[in-house]
Design a protein around this motif. Sequence first.
Motif, PDB file in Angstrom:
ATOM      1  N   GLU A 183       0.827  -1.205   0.000  1.00 53.39           N
ATOM      2  CA  GLU A 183       0.000   0.000   0.000  1.00 53.39           C
ATOM      3  C   GLU A 183       0.863   1.259   0.000  1.00 53.39           C
ATOM      4  O   GLU A 183       0.580   2.224  -0.706  1.00 53.39           O
ATOM      5  CB  GLU A 183      -0.954  -0.007   1.194  1.00 53.39           C
ATOM      6  N   GLU A 218     -12.502  -8.247   3.551  1.00 52.02           N
ATOM      7  CA  GLU A 218     -13.091  -7.029   4.113  1.00 52.02           C
ATOM      8  C   GLU A 218     -12.020  -6.122   4.714  1.00 52.02           C
ATOM      9  O   GLU A 218     -12.056  -4.904   4.538  1.00 52.02           O
ATOM     10  CB  GLU A 218     -14.122  -7.407   5.177  1.00 52.02           C
ATOM     11  N   ASP A 219     -11.054  -6.702   5.412  1.00 49.33           N
ATOM     12  CA  ASP A 219      -9.971  -5.921   6.024  1.00 49.33           C
ATOM     13  C   ASP A 219      -9.151  -5.168   4.972  1.00 49.33           C
ATOM     14  O   ASP A 219      -8.675  -4.068   5.226  1.00 49.33           O
ATOM     15  CB  ASP A 219      -9.039  -6.820   6.845  1.00 49.33           C
ATOM     16  N   ARG A 220      -8.972  -5.785   3.795  1.00 48.25           N
ATOM     17  CA  ARG A 220      -8.191  -5.118   2.737  1.00 48.25           C
ATOM     18  C   ARG A 220      -8.935  -3.917   2.173  1.00 48.25           C
ATOM     19  O   ARG A 220      -8.318  -2.961   1.735  1.00 48.25           O
ATOM     20  CB  ARG A 220      -7.885  -6.102   1.604  1.00 48.25           C
ATOM     21  N   GLY A 221     -10.229  -3.994   2.145  1.00 44.58           N
ATOM     22  CA  GLY A 221     -11.011  -2.876   1.632  1.00 44.58           C
ATOM     23  C   GLY A 221     -11.049  -2.837   0.112  1.00 44.58           C
ATOM     24  O   GLY A 221     -10.532  -3.713  -0.578  1.00 44.58           O
ATOM     25  N   GLY A 222     -11.654  -1.783  -0.397  1.00 42.38           N
ATOM     26  CA  GLY A 222     -11.897  -1.650  -1.824  1.00 42.38           C
ATOM     27  C   GLY A 222     -10.697  -1.288  -2.664  1.00 42.38           C
ATOM     28  O   GLY A 222     -10.782  -1.284  -3.892  1.00 42.38           O
TER      29      GLY A 222
END
Length: 172
Positions: A23, A55-59
């Motif tokens: 990231e 879900e933790d990684r996100g969009g």
Amino acid sequence: MTTTLVLGGARSGKSALAQTAAESHAREHGGRLAMIVTAQPFDDEMAARIARHREDRGGLWRTVEATHDLPAALENLTADDVVVVDCLTLWLSNLMLAEQDMETAADALVAAVGKAPCPLWLVSNEVGLGIVPENALARRFRDGAGRLHQRLAKAVERVIFVAAGLPLTLKG
């Protein structure tokens, strides 16, 4: 391009480290984040775990499933990608369950990693720090993982070992 092998025990923080590094790289240099996942939801607990990770990684993250043909997934990458592969030991388990040749698959993986056109973090469990397993299947798995890690450690620019959330750079 930098390729990094991130090793550590279960729940050591290796996946979080790789994800955070990818990231950060994408923020600083641009690129599309991709998570290549190898887990299979064989039971409800694993399905919930997979959903929680997604879900933790996100969009921001594109998810690519590569339960068996991980080298092909790597060969489809472009220079615009920033990629985490999580995890190699689950991939080896999948190969063993499918009775595929781990050495041939490892050859293909090492070759694909060497040609990766983008920043790449490879996450894997270090399983060789404990006692020698009592059964042949577990020994075969441990030995296959150890051989794969050694080969990848030679092929990548950087190797990081994670324990208790703390990284120790072994190479690079």
